[in-house]
Design an enzyme around this catalytic site. Sequence first.
Site, short mmCIF file in Angstrom:
data_model
loop_
_atom_site.label_atom_id
_atom_site.label_comp_id
_atom_site.label_asym_id
_atom_site.label_seq_id
_atom_site.Cartn_x
_atom_site.Cartn_y
_atom_site.Cartn_z
N CYS A 22 0.82 -1.23 0.00
CA CYS A 22 0.00 0.00 0.00
C CYS A 22 0.85 1.26 0.00
CB CYS A 22 -0.98 0.00 1.16
SG CYS A 22 -0.21 -0.06 2.78
N HIS A 66 -2.04 1.30 7.43
CA HIS A 66 -2.39 1.17 6.02
C HIS A 66 -2.40 2.55 5.34
CE1 HIS A 66 -4.29 -0.38 2.46
NE2 HIS A 66 -5.28 0.50 2.57
#
Length: 345
Positions: free
Chosen positions: A42, A302
């Site tokens: 990510c 994230h």
Amino acid sequence: MSWKRNYFASGSSGLQGMFTPRTMSSIAPSKGLSNEPGQNSCFLNSALQVLWHLDIFRRSFRQLTIHKCMEDSCIFCALKSIFVQFQFSSEKVLPSDALRTALAKTFQDEQRFQLGIMDDAAECFENILMRIHFHIADETKEDICTARHCIPHQKFAMTLVEQCVCGSCGAASDPLPFVQMVHYISTTSLCNQAVRMLECREKPTPVMFGELLRNASTMGDLRNCPGNCGEKLRIRRVLLNSPEIITIGLVWDSDHSDLAEDVIHSLGTILRLGDLFYRVTEDKARQAELYLVGMVCYYGKHYSTFFFQTKIRKWMYFDDAHVKEVMHSVNASSTVAEWMPLMTA
Ligand SMILES: [Zn+2]
Ligand SMILES: [Zn+2]
Ligand SMILES: [Zn+2]
């Protein structure tokens, strides 16, 4: 704190609505990037979405072909290949594996950006830019790169000189020249300075954002007087060039910061380059007014990305394979722990 509401709101596209994915529709004119379980890509996907969506970068990078090729560890080739897929592929989601592998091979010795391991999106973005310089303009040293085709140094780099000058004893430190791709600022100083600035002002204005960033970056970094008179000095940074894109990296002092909401409310969408540093030498830079176009957020280990699509004049949200259009402004309830606004004129 009382300055939360509309602190630096700039009218049209305030920041409040950019943190609420649950209200978005699912139109996807851009492409997502896959991130299979265990890949932890990510951070790279976020950096890549920013590079692809920055018109200045995408258009200039398209012109480049000649480069020093590193074959299977060539970041330049991997980036070229994914940009071609962004443009021509009929797939809605693309794999970023080739770039991930090239990055891992390139930074193997430093043990950074290794396969399967989570890393920092801002540092990844910075390093991709530095590698592009290496591939296309390696003959010039990084700090004095004047190659006209070098996108990282021509469009992104801030060429700075920093110095401490003591108001009491007159001593001055040796001027230190350096180049940075990302201007890092502590979120704690940002919030402290926002409170201080509002204490001595009637009303916040959108143009105060540059001054806030300058104060936050110098107040959080006091130095001892070079003449040892005992004074604590604010560092003076002078900008010597006029970058087209400014990247600000907000650094969190802890993993569990409770400042997220205060940080969001202290952000501005307009940045005057002349306010960001102690002095700006180029006329062009002094007059430059930049607008927020993108932001990488870090929450719950994230990364995801918001980007303003200039063609359709809409904010888009990119979370790996998922791409959404930001539809409504709702209150900023999600927490953000690290992000990087990109500003482009
Ligand atoms: Zn290559
Ligand atoms: Zn360069
Ligand atoms: Zn002194």
